[in-house]
Write an enzyme that holds these catalytic residues in place. Structure first.
Site, PDB file in Angstrom:
ATOM      1  N   ARG A  53       0.997  -1.136  -0.003  1.00 47.70           N
ATOM      2  CA  ARG A  53       0.122  -0.067  -0.034  1.00 47.70           C
ATOM      3  C   ARG A  53       0.761   1.217   0.013  1.00 47.70           C
ATOM      4  O   ARG A  53       0.501   2.319   0.752  1.00 47.70           O
ATOM      5  CB  ARG A  53      -0.885   0.062   1.134  1.00 47.70           C
TER       6      ARG A  53
ATOM      7  N   CYS B  64     -10.740  -1.145   3.666  1.00 43.58           N
ATOM      8  CA  CYS B  64      -9.912  -1.390   4.993  1.00 43.58           C
ATOM      9  C   CYS B  64      -9.571   0.230   5.436  1.00 43.58           C
ATOM     10  O   CYS B  64      -9.069   0.840   4.603  1.00 43.58           O
ATOM     11  CB  CYS B  64      -8.614  -1.979   5.065  1.00 43.58           C
TER      12      CYS B  64
ATOM     13  N   GLU C 211      -5.177   3.427   6.149  1.00 46.87           N
ATOM     14  CA  GLU C 211      -4.990   3.222   4.552  1.00 46.87           C
ATOM     15  C   GLU C 211      -6.019   4.065   3.913  1.00 46.87           C
ATOM     16  O   GLU C 211      -5.454   4.527   2.820  1.00 46.87           O
ATOM     17  CB  GLU C 211      -5.627   1.635   4.583  1.00 46.87           C
TER      18      GLU C 211
HETATM   19  C1  LIG Z   1     -15.559  -2.394  -0.604  1.00 44.09           C
HETATM   20  C2  LIG Z   1     -14.261  -2.028  -0.734  1.00 44.09           C
HETATM   21  C3  LIG Z   1     -13.212  -2.893  -0.746  1.00 44.09           C
HETATM   22  C4  LIG Z   1     -11.829  -2.745  -1.050  1.00 44.09           C
HETATM   23  N1  LIG Z   1     -10.831  -3.671  -1.146  1.00 44.09           N
HETATM   24  C5  LIG Z   1      -9.531  -3.265  -1.185  1.00 44.09           C
HETATM   25  C6  LIG Z   1      -8.650  -4.189  -1.442  1.00 44.09           C
HETATM   26  O1  LIG Z   1      -8.943  -5.573  -1.304  1.00 44.09           O
HETATM   27  N2  LIG Z   1      -7.326  -3.814  -1.438  1.00 44.09           N
HETATM   28  C7  LIG Z   1      -6.978  -2.645  -1.816  1.00 44.09           C
HETATM   29  O2  LIG Z   1      -5.747  -2.284  -1.934  1.00 44.09           O
HETATM   30  N3  LIG Z   1      -8.011  -1.508  -1.601  1.00 44.09           N
HETATM   31  C8  LIG Z   1      -9.165  -2.058  -1.641  1.00 44.09           C
HETATM   32  N4  LIG Z   1      -9.995  -0.860  -1.437  1.00 44.09           N
HETATM   33  C9  LIG Z   1      -9.666   0.482  -1.392  1.00 44.09           C
HETATM   34  C10 LIG Z   1      -9.838   1.055  -2.672  1.00 44.09           C
HETATM   35  O3  LIG Z   1     -10.744   0.571  -3.530  1.00 44.09           O
HETATM   36  C11 LIG Z   1      -8.608   1.036  -3.304  1.00 44.09           C
HETATM   37  O4  LIG Z   1      -7.445   1.799  -2.770  1.00 44.09           O
HETATM   38  C12 LIG Z   1      -8.494   1.560  -4.940  1.00 44.09           C
HETATM   39  O5  LIG Z   1      -7.493   1.247  -5.669  1.00 44.09           O
HETATM   40  C13 LIG Z   1      -8.760   3.343  -4.835  1.00 44.09           C
HETATM   41  O6  LIG Z   1      -9.103   3.817  -6.260  1.00 44.09           O
HETATM   42  P1  LIG Z   1      -9.798   5.179  -6.393  1.00 44.09           P
HETATM   43  O7  LIG Z   1      -9.648   5.269  -7.825  1.00 44.09           O
HETATM   44  O8  LIG Z   1     -10.874   4.720  -5.896  1.00 44.09           O
HETATM   45  O9  LIG Z   1      -9.207   6.043  -5.655  1.00 44.09           O
HETATM   46  P2  LIG Z   1      -9.632   7.396  -4.976  1.00 44.09           P
HETATM   47  O10 LIG Z   1     -10.470   6.908  -3.697  1.00 44.09           O
HETATM   48  O11 LIG Z   1     -10.270   8.359  -5.741  1.00 44.09           O
HETATM   49  O12 LIG Z   1      -8.386   8.154  -4.243  1.00 44.09           O
HETATM   50  C14 LIG Z   1      -7.553   7.637  -3.592  1.00 44.09           C
HETATM   51  C15 LIG Z   1      -6.085   8.337  -3.629  1.00 44.09           C
HETATM   52  O13 LIG Z   1      -5.431   8.040  -4.641  1.00 44.09           O
HETATM   53  C16 LIG Z   1      -5.432   9.446  -5.370  1.00 44.09           C
HETATM   54  N5  LIG Z   1      -5.515   8.868  -6.908  1.00 44.09           N
HETATM   55  C17 LIG Z   1      -6.483   8.427  -7.489  1.00 44.09           C
HETATM   56  N6  LIG Z   1      -6.479   8.471  -8.819  1.00 44.09           N
HETATM   57  C18 LIG Z   1      -5.142   8.818  -9.259  1.00 44.09           C
HETATM   58  C19 LIG Z   1      -4.554   8.933 -10.367  1.00 44.09           C
HETATM   59  N7  LIG Z   1      -4.967   8.908 -11.391  1.00 44.09           N
HETATM   60  N8  LIG Z   1      -3.177   9.589 -10.272  1.00 44.09           N
HETATM   61  C20 LIG Z   1      -2.879  10.112  -8.845  1.00 44.09           C
HETATM   62  N9  LIG Z   1      -3.436   9.988  -7.895  1.00 44.09           N
HETATM   63  C21 LIG Z   1      -4.753   9.390  -7.858  1.00 44.09           C
HETATM   64  C22 LIG Z   1      -6.369  10.196  -4.804  1.00 44.09           C
HETATM   65  O14 LIG Z   1      -5.754  11.641  -5.122  1.00 44.09           O
HETATM   66  C23 LIG Z   1      -6.209   9.961  -3.493  1.00 44.09           C
HETATM   67  O15 LIG Z   1      -5.243  10.570  -2.660  1.00 44.09           O
HETATM   68  C24 LIG Z   1     -11.527  -1.241  -1.103  1.00 44.09           C
HETATM   69  C25 LIG Z   1     -12.365  -0.073  -1.056  1.00 44.09           C
HETATM   70  C26 LIG Z   1     -13.733  -0.391  -0.945  1.00 44.09           C
HETATM   71  C27 LIG Z   1     -14.743   0.372  -0.827  1.00 44.09           C
END
Ligand SMILES: Cc1cc2nc3c(=O)[nH]c(=O)nc-3n(C[C@H](O)[C@H](O)[C@H](O)COP(=O)(O)OP(=O)(O)OC[C@H]3O[C@@H](n4cnc5c(N)ncnc54)[C@H](O)[C@@H]3O)c2cc1C
Length: 302
Positions: free
Chosen positions: A177, A226, A296
């Site tokens: 992470r 998480c 996280e």
């Molecule tokens: C039900 C559920 C289950 C999940 N299970 C997991 C799991 O098993 N493993 C895991 O690792 N995570 C998990 N997550 C967390 C999450 O889904 C991941 O971390 C996901 O990769 C975040 O992506 P996002 O596009 O939604 O980012 P966002 O939530 O929109 O952003 C998160 C961060 O990333 C930055 N960001 C987003 N896109 C970019 C980009 N293109 N360039 C630079 N920075 C960027 C944002 O500025 C912010 O700081 C889970 C979440 C939920 C709701």
């Protein structure tokens, strides 16, 4: 933060940036918490350097949103505009074992599309919501795999240099992470190299991961996955569970009954409710185990 200057609005349109005034971050995040601000959707990667120069020149702070699945955003009027990449069409282009994927691509759809073309490896990511860019940012992973293992090249906007660059996989370090990207780097596209596997075999792996998620996570509820990272050699969820904290709540923010490291918005939780619950659980875990849990979830405090 609102952009009202007609000249700026016209300049945004000229850069193919779509302005949605007063967007609700509660609607744009999986936790369903967050105030409002103007949302700028970027259709072309090439618009990013002039767009950011324009925002900086006009003293307009900004934050970058992916799919909103790992975010806890403050309530009220937010002091930054929100940038987001528009969904491209197509999201993924395949070339033998290589998948060229736009950062705005939906992660789950990318895994499924590659699987249908006999490219596997990412089965564990099925069920991780959000975009491929968000997954790259913090090296999303599950069930023993992480996206970073497959990254061969990343196209990104480097804020420090104010330009778009390509990094090779070996120039980036991917840890649990955590990545070596600078905090203000913006991921725009990635090339993944994926192991070739028959679709049926990949599907079997996907089904197993789906079943594990269904049986352990509160999938129907609003959460950001998480809340805490696992400390080295330990499980944050297990520690919280051992303290009997499942079901603990502050306002409508609640430690899930199903998975102690998932905190859910059980109704109309505010950012303060969720932050107070996070602080309370962190301090109880520290008292009992001497371990300070690290977030996280990404918190956007106004
Ligand atoms: C039900 C559920 C289950 C999940 N299970 C997991 C799991 O098993 N493993 C895991 O690792 N995570 C998990 N997550 C967390 C999450 O889904 C991941 O971390 C996901 O990769 C975040 O992506 P996002 O596009 O939604 O980012 P966002 O939530 O929109 O952003 C998160 C961060 O990333 C930055 N960001 C987003 N896109 C970019 C980009 N293109 N360039 C630079 N920075 C960027 C944002 O500025 C912010 O700081 C889970 C979440 C939920 C709701």
């Amino acid at each position: 933060m609102h952009i009202r200057d007609p000249k700026l609005i016209a300049d945004l349109a000229a850069l193919s940036v779509a302005l949605s005034p007063g967007a609700s971050l509660a609607d744009l995040t999986y936790l369903g918490i967050g105030g409002s601000s103007d949302l700028l959707r970027i259709a072309k990667h090439e618009s990013i350097p002039p767009l950011l120069a324009m925002l900086e020149g006009n003293h307009i702070p900004y934050r970058f949103l992916g799919g909103g699945s790992n975010l806890l955003v403050d309530d009220g009027e937010l002091p930054w505009v929100i940038l987001q990449l528009a969904k491209p069409d197509p999201e993924v282009v395949l070339d033998r074992a290589f998948a060229h994927v736009d950062a705005a691509a939906d992660l789950g759809r990318t895994v499924t599309y590659c699987a249908k073309h006999d490219l596997g490896g990412m089965e564990g990511l099925i069920g991780v919501p959000g975009t491929v860019g968000g997954a790259l940012r913090m090296n999303a992973g599950a069930y023993g795999m992480q996206i970073g293992s497959y990254v061969r090249e990343v196209k990104l906007y480097r804020a420090a240099e104010r330009k778009i660059e390509i990094l090779k996989g070996h120039q980036i370090s991917f840890e649990y992470r955590h990545t070596s990207f600078a905090p203000d780097d913006m991921m725009l596209a990635v090339t993944l190299e994926l192991p070739s596997k028959p679709y049926k075999e990949i599907l079997q792996g996907i089904r197993i991961c789906n079943e594990k998620r269904r049986s352990s996570q509160p999938l129907g509820q609003k959460s950001a996955g998480c809340i805490f990272k696992n400390p080295p050699g330990a499980s944050a969820g297990r520690m919280i569970d051992e303290l009997g904290l499942k079901g603990l709540s502050i306002g409508d923010a609640k430690v899930s009954d199903r998975h102690a490291n998932f905190f859910v918005n059980a109704g109309h939780a505010t950012a303060n409710d969720m932050l107070s619950l996070i602080a309370d659980v962190r301090s109880r875990v520290e008292k009992a185990f001497g371990v300070q849990l690290e977030n996280e979830v990404v918190v956007w405090n106004a």
